[in-house]
Each structure stands twice: as structure tokens, then as C-alpha cells.
Write a protein that holds these residues in place. Structure first.
Motif, PDB file in Angstrom:
ATOM      1  N   CYS A  76       0.806  -1.225   0.000  1.00  0.00           N
ATOM      2  CA  CYS A  76       0.000   0.000   0.000  1.00  0.00           C
ATOM      3  C   CYS A  76       0.838   1.274   0.000  1.00  0.00           C
ATOM      4  O   CYS A  76       0.364   2.314  -0.467  1.00  0.00           O
ATOM      5  N   THR A  77       2.044   1.211   0.507  1.00  0.00           N
ATOM      6  CA  THR A  77       2.827   2.434   0.703  1.00  0.00           C
ATOM      7  C   THR A  77       3.994   2.584  -0.259  1.00  0.00           C
ATOM      8  O   THR A  77       4.663   3.613  -0.237  1.00  0.00           O
ATOM      9  N   THR A  78       4.232   1.591  -1.097  1.00  0.00           N
ATOM     10  CA  THR A  78       5.351   1.667  -2.033  1.00  0.00           C
ATOM     11  C   THR A  78       4.806   1.668  -3.451  1.00  0.00           C
ATOM     12  O   THR A  78       4.318   0.651  -3.940  1.00  0.00           O
ATOM     13  N   SER A  79       4.884   2.813  -4.110  1.00  0.00           N
ATOM     14  CA  SER A  79       4.322   2.943  -5.450  1.00  0.00           C
ATOM     15  C   SER A  79       5.201   2.301  -6.505  1.00  0.00           C
ATOM     16  O   SER A  79       4.711   1.776  -7.505  1.00  0.00           O
ATOM     17  N   ASN A  80       6.522   2.307  -6.313  1.00  0.00           N
ATOM     18  CA  ASN A  80       7.438   1.738  -7.288  1.00  0.00           C
ATOM     19  C   ASN A  80       8.515   0.955  -6.544  1.00  0.00           C
ATOM     20  O   ASN A  80       9.437   1.541  -5.972  1.00  0.00           O
ATOM     21  N   PHE A  81       8.405  -0.356  -6.567  1.00  0.00           N
ATOM     22  CA  PHE A  81       9.327  -1.193  -5.815  1.00  0.00           C
ATOM     23  C   PHE A  81      10.740  -1.159  -6.404  1.00  0.00           C
ATOM     24  O   PHE A  81      11.710  -1.437  -5.711  1.00  0.00           O
ATOM     25  N   GLN A  82      10.858  -0.850  -7.698  1.00  0.00           N
ATOM     26  CA  GLN A  82      12.165  -0.837  -8.322  1.00  0.00           C
ATOM     27  C   GLN A  82      12.974   0.380  -7.926  1.00  0.00           C
ATOM     28  O   GLN A  82      14.206   0.353  -7.923  1.00  0.00           O
ATOM     29  N   GLU A  83      12.294   1.476  -7.623  1.00  0.00           N
ATOM     30  CA  GLU A  83      12.994   2.705  -7.260  1.00  0.00           C
ATOM     31  C   GLU A  83      13.082   2.889  -5.745  1.00  0.00           C
ATOM     32  O   GLU A  83      13.835   3.731  -5.277  1.00  0.00           O
ATOM     33  N   ALA A  84      12.313   2.125  -4.996  1.00  0.00           N
ATOM     34  CA  ALA A  84      12.313   2.259  -3.539  1.00  0.00           C
ATOM     35  C   ALA A  84      13.510   1.519  -2.943  1.00  0.00           C
ATOM     36  O   ALA A  84      14.187   0.726  -3.610  1.00  0.00           O
ATOM     37  N   GLY A  85      13.773   1.770  -1.684  1.00  0.00           N
ATOM     38  CA  GLY A  85      14.870   1.105  -1.002  1.00  0.00           C
ATOM     39  C   GLY A  85      14.536  -0.332  -0.640  1.00  0.00           C
ATOM     40  O   GLY A  85      13.374  -0.756  -0.693  1.00  0.00           O
ATOM     41  N   ASP A  86      15.573  -1.076  -0.273  1.00  0.00           N
ATOM     42  CA  ASP A  86      15.372  -2.473   0.117  1.00  0.00           C
ATOM     43  C   ASP A  86      14.381  -2.599   1.261  1.00  0.00           C
ATOM     44  O   ASP A  86      13.587  -3.542   1.324  1.00  0.00           O
ATOM     45  N   GLU A  87      14.435  -1.646   2.192  1.00  0.00           N
ATOM     46  CA  GLU A  87      13.590  -1.711   3.378  1.00  0.00           C
ATOM     47  C   GLU A  87      12.106  -1.623   3.047  1.00  0.00           C
ATOM     48  O   GLU A  87      11.268  -2.103   3.806  1.00  0.00           O
ATOM     49  N   ASP A  88      11.770  -0.989   1.921  1.00  0.00           N
ATOM     50  CA  ASP A  88      10.366  -0.772   1.582  1.00  0.00           C
ATOM     51  C   ASP A  88       9.649  -2.042   1.140  1.00  0.00           C
ATOM     52  O   ASP A  88       8.418  -2.064   1.087  1.00  0.00           O
ATOM     53  N   SER A  89      10.404  -3.082   0.790  1.00  0.00           N
ATOM     54  CA  SER A  89       9.762  -4.310   0.298  1.00  0.00           C
ATOM     55  C   SER A  89      10.382  -5.562   0.905  1.00  0.00           C
ATOM     56  O   SER A  89      10.259  -6.648   0.343  1.00  0.00           O
ATOM     57  N   ALA A  90      11.041  -5.417   2.048  1.00  0.00           N
ATOM     58  CA  ALA A  90      11.776  -6.540   2.634  1.00  0.00           C
ATOM     59  C   ALA A  90      10.865  -7.698   3.030  1.00  0.00           C
ATOM     60  O   ALA A  90      11.211  -8.869   2.849  1.00  0.00           O
ATOM     61  N   VAL A  91       9.700  -7.409   3.596  1.00  0.00           N
ATOM     62  CA  VAL A  91       8.795  -8.477   4.029  1.00  0.00           C
ATOM     63  C   VAL A  91       8.249  -9.235   2.824  1.00  0.00           C
ATOM     64  O   VAL A  91       8.185 -10.474   2.833  1.00  0.00           O
ATOM     65  N   CYS A  92       7.860  -8.509   1.790  1.00  0.00           N
ATOM     66  CA  CYS A  92       7.390  -9.170   0.563  1.00  0.00           C
ATOM     67  C   CYS A  92       8.489 -10.070  -0.007  1.00  0.00           C
ATOM     68  O   CYS A  92       8.224 -11.202  -0.429  1.00  0.00           O
ATOM     69  N   SER A  93       9.728  -9.572  -0.027  1.00  0.00           N
ATOM     70  CA  SER A  93      10.847 -10.372  -0.533  1.00  0.00           C
ATOM     71  C   SER A  93      11.047 -11.628   0.310  1.00  0.00           C
ATOM     72  O   SER A  93      11.248 -12.729  -0.215  1.00  0.00           O
ATOM     73  N   TYR A  94      10.999 -11.476   1.617  1.00  0.00           N
ATOM     74  CA  TYR A  94      11.198 -12.602   2.532  1.00  0.00           C
ATOM     75  C   TYR A  94      10.140 -13.677   2.317  1.00  0.00           C
ATOM     76  O   TYR A  94      10.453 -14.872   2.214  1.00  0.00           O
TER      77      TYR A  94
END
Length: 518
Positions: free
Chosen positions: A392-410
Motif C-alpha cells: 500500500c505504501t510503495t508505489s514503485n518497488f524498483q525505485e524504492a529502497g530495500d527496506e520498503d519491500s523486505a517483508v514481501c521479498s522474505y
């Protein structure tokens, strides 16, 4: 020859003498307007509409001569002027509506990280257990349910919590309430507009006050200050600890942090102690003598879920993102495939979810390491809601930092490793899944496979897949050797066993022969 008074203009008058600009479209303006002139004159109907002065256009027939019907009249000219003015007004109104909508959209995007979001559509496949509170409703999204189910009885506990919160703060009720009200007026805009349209301040402001006091008292209960808490309220938290952990971590069940902070200015909570109590919630194994948490003053949490996610995810050690170029790349790989090419699963020493990756060990092998996980229903729900917050809070995962999508990655990495119950058991063997309590292998398999519906997002996940692809390309010959040994290890072990037996027999025969010579 004059026509009788109040007689409508004939329908067959010369329409060819009239020209019109293309119709202007405007939101909420009838589509039929596009053909208004044709309808007026072609069907001999009377219509009214807005004019430049805010009044109405009225087309009436009047006494006219046959010549007046052929030649353009002053009324016709006036109609053209009014039509042009009306189109200009519609155009201006449309631009205003567009500008207003654009501004609202911009505000929503600017406050996206701070808003209280609804559960994302991409995760609707999970049951209501991960999205609907069972005991306590916080904020307006599920507040209406307190009139129908067991959530109602907890509302009385909120009054008790508010009473003790104010009394123990040493400040007056008016002081605390005024502080909450001041913050709540801002917080109102952080909730969904459609929901808030039906909730007035008479309901919303007390709701924020009672919910914030309850949450602050709960946070105090999670710290060493719990021993100072009033006995009955502490007993309530003790008896309902599991369901409260579940409910207070739901994405739709959050309070804006600025409202919580308004109460904490009067009733102080040691956030270091509170976060420490939660930091290793996802693992059963605790680390004794660990370094204390250092709060990051630059981080402004949106709510409680966001606060805990921030410190459980951790900070990335990777500053440069990989930019390798491949003709093709796998977006997933199974645990068996990893084992075949020599990549072993190992437990990361750190417990922060962001630390995941490939490290090369030995000539024929490498390691994929992840933070360990103790999995039960509450923790599974917590993980899903942290992932929902990222979506909900990250509009572009490619431009965001690692921290913004760490749970999804995990979660994506875990889900790609598991396809059958034996794979779950393998995770337990490698200690990636810890603890004997919680979900059994079949239940864990269902959870992991359901995660495969997550969008393929996350820089950490993408980097791991790139590292695996690079490993494949750089160690082609070694992988071939390892794959052969892995696939034929049973035969090879059997052959080695046979050879060992033969060597033993041969050694015995040689020994007997040497003795016979003596």
C-alpha cells in the motif's frame, strides 16, 4: 402570412444554415447535451440549461413571418452567443473539477506512507482472520461492528483504560482530551474518505481518545512498567495477550501515530522496551545479552504496525543494486533445484528480515541464508499485514529502497522454496522453521503456497534471483559436476560401500595368505 401566436417553429426549417463547435464533455453533465441543438430544432422540443448569467435558456416560438424563418434572426444570434458562453462556462467548471481532483490525488500520494490503508485487493485471497479484528476494533474501519458482536464488550474496557491512563498521567481529563482532539483533526484525513464521509466529529473524536488511551495502556503492559499497572486491566491484557497481538497488528485496525503520541506526551511509554518486547516476536528462540535497540529519530511511523515493521525489518547493508544483464532469468526456483546446483539453505545469524542473500562456500557450493521463523496463526497474520503495508505504501518497488519491500521479498523467497510437505520439513531440518508449536507441515504448506499470489516485487528478492543466476553462469562446469554427484549420490554411495566391502575382503584374504606362508 403570420402564424398564430404560441405556435412552435416548424421542424423542417433550414438547419443547414447553422454551424456548431464540437460539443464539450464535462463530468456529471448530461451526455444528451452534445446533441442539444439538434434536439431543439430537429424534434421541435423546448429545453432549459445554464446560461452565462446563471439563468436558463428558453427557446420559444413567436409570431414570425415566412421570411423571418429563412433569414437569421436576432433570437438565433442570441442563442449562438448563449451557447458559446455556456460552453465556456462548462469548460471552466471542468478545468476546476480536474484541478480539484488532481490536487486531492496529489495529497493522497504525498501522504501515502502515513495513511491508514484498507486491505489491498492483491491479498484478498487470504481469509478474514488476517484482516478483521476478533476482539478489539481500533479506529473507524471496524468500529461499526461493536454493535453486533463480541467487540462491544471491549468498548467498556477502553473506558477503564482511558480512566487509568488519565489518572496515572497526573494531568486533567481536559488536557489529555484536547491534545487528542487537536491531533485527531489532522488524523481524520488519513483515513479512507468514503468511510469518513459517514462519521461526524461527535463520533470520531471520542473514538480517537478512547482507542488511543487503550493502545497506550497496552504498550505500557508490554514493558517493565506493567508491574505498576492497575490489577484488573493488567489481568485483561494477560488473559487476552494472543488475540490482542493479532488484532492490534491488522492493517485496517491502526491508529495514526500522531494521535497515539498525543496521549504518550502525558503517559510516557519507553519505546525501546516496547519494541524490544516485540522485536523477536517472529522467533521462539531468544538471544540473551543482546545489544539494546537504538531508536532512529529520523523515522516517523504512520502507526503501530509501521513502527514494529521498521525495527523488525532492519536496515540494508547493500548500497549498490546489481545491474547485471542476462538473456533470461528465473523468477523462482525450488529448494530441490537449489540443492542440485550446490546452494544450501542456512539460517542467518541476524533476526532482521532484510538480511537475505547468497554467499559462496567452497569449490562446489554456496549458501542462501534467511532469518529464521517460528510460524503460528498470529505470526502468519502479522507477516501478511506487514506485506500488505508494503504493497500500500510503495508505489514503485524498483525505485524504492530495500527496506520498503523486505517483508514481501522474505515471504516470496520462502514461498518459492516450498511445494510439498517434504519441503516444509526440509526447512525445519535447516532450522529456517523453528519451534515445535504452531502450524503443522500441512498448514505451513498451505500458508506458503498461498503467498505465491503476492506480486513479484521487492529488490531483495530480485537481488537474490540475480545472485542465483550469476552463480549458474559463472560455475557452469562445477554445477554440472555437483548436479551429477547430487543426482547419483545413492548409486555412488552404494558403489563406495561395495568397494569398501571388496577392499575389506581383499585385505582379509591377503592377511590369511601371509599367515599361511608363515
Amino acid at each position: 402570412m403570420e402564424l398564430p401566436a404560441a405556435t412552435w417553429v416548424p421542424c423542417n426549417f433550414q438547419m443547414d444554415n447553422w454551424t456548431m463547435e464540437p460539443p464539450v464533455w464535462a463530468p456529471a453533465f448530461p451526455v444528451e447535451y452534445q446533441y442539444a441543438a439538434t434536439e431543439i430544432f430537429g424534434n421541435c422540443l423546448q429545453i432549459s440549461g445554464p446560461s452565462s448569467s446563471g439563468g436558463h435558456l428558453l427557446v420559444e416560438s413567436a409570431q414570425a413571418t415566412h421570411n423571418e424563418l429563412i433569414e437569421p434572426t436576432e433570437a438565433h444570434d442570441q442563442f449562438e452567443v448563449n451557447l458559446i458562453n455556456m460552453e465556456a462556462q462548462i469548460h471552466d467548471n471542468t478545468i476546476c473539477e480536474f484541478e480539484e481532483t488532481t490536487q486531492e490525488f496529489q495529497v493522497d500520494m504525498d501522504t501515502m506512507k502515513m495513511k491508514i490503508h484498507r486491505y489491498p485487493a492483491s491479498l484478498r485471497g487470504f481469509d478474514e482472520y488476517s484482516s478483521v479484528p476478533r476482539m478489539v476494533a481500533m479506529g473507524p474501519y471496524h468500529h461499526g461492528q461493536v454493535l453486533q458482536d463480541q467487540l462491544k464488550k471491549v468498548e467498556k474496557v477502553k473506558y477503564v483504560a482511558a480512566y487509568h491512563c488519565v489518572i496515572e498521567s497526573g494531568h486533567s481529563l481536559q488536557e489529555v482530551y484536547d491534545a487528542v482532539v487537536s491531533a485527531a483533526h489532522v488524523a481524520r484525513h488519513l483515513y479512507d474518505n468514503d468511510v469518513m464521509a459517514g462519521i461526524g466529529d461527535d463520533d470520531f473524536l471520542p473514538m480517537m481518545f478512547y482507542d488511543a488511551c487503550f493502545l497506550v495502556q497496552y504498550m505500557l503492559w508490554c514493558t517493565p512498567s506493567a508491574s505498576e499497572m492497575e490489577g484488573s486491566l493488567r489481568s485483561f491484557f494477560d488473559l487476552n495477550r494472543k488475540v490482542l497481538r493479532h488484532d492490534l497488528m491488522l492493517l485496517e485496525n491502526q491508529l495514526p501515530w500522531l494521535v497515539v503520541e498525543a496521549v504518550m506526551r502525558f503517559r510516557h511509554v519507553e519505546l525501546v522496551d516496547f519494541i524490544a518486547d516485540w522485536r523477536y516476536y517472529l522467533q521462539d528462540r531468544k538471544i540473551l545479552g543482546e545489544k539494546p535497540i537504538v531508536l532512529d529519530d529520523s523515522y516517523e511511523p504512520p502507526h503501530l504496525l509501521g513502527l514494529l515493521r521498521f525495527y523488525m525489518v532492519g536496515r540494508s547493508n547493500t548500497n549498490v543494486h546489481t545491474r547485471d544483464k542476462f538473456d533470461s532469468i528465473s523468477v523462482s526456483v525450488s529448494a530441490i533445484e537449489l540443492a542440485e546446483i550446490g546452494i544450501k539453505l542456512t539460517v542467518k545469524e541476524t533476526r532482521e528480515l532484510i538480511h537475505m542473500g547468497i554467499s559462496r562456500k567452497g569449490i562446489l557450493s554456496a549458501e542462501l541464508s534467511l532469518a529464521p521463523l517460528s510460524l503460528d496463526d498470529e505470526r502468519a497474520s502479522f507477516l501478511i499485514n506487514m506485506a500488505a503495508l508494503e504493497l500500500c505504501t510503495t508505489s514503485n518497488f524498483q525505485e524504492a529502497g530495500d527496506e520498503d519491500s523486505a517483508v514481501c521479498s522474505y515471504l516470496l523467497l520462502l514461498s518459492m522454496l516450498v511445494h510439498r510437505e517434504e519441503d516444509v520439513q526440509e526447512l525445519r531440518t535447516k532450522h529456517l522453521l523453528q519451534g515445535g508449536a504452531g502450524l503443522i507441515n500441512k498448514e505451513a504448506l498451505g500458508f506458503f503456497t498461498s503467498l505465491q499470489s503476492l506480486p513479484l516485487r521487492g529488490l531483495c528478492y530480485g537481488r537474490v534471483m540475480v545472485e542465483i543466476e550469476r552463480y549458474k553462469m559463472e560455475r557452469r562446469m562445477r554445477i554440472m559436476v555437483h548436479t551429477f554427484l547430487y543426482r547419483n549420490k545413492g548409486t555412488i554411495l552404494a558403489a563406495i560401500s561395495v568397494i569398501g566391502v571388496l577392499v575389506s575382503i581383499l585385505g582379509t584374504l591377503m592377511s590369511l595368505k601371509s599367515k599361511s606362508k608363515i
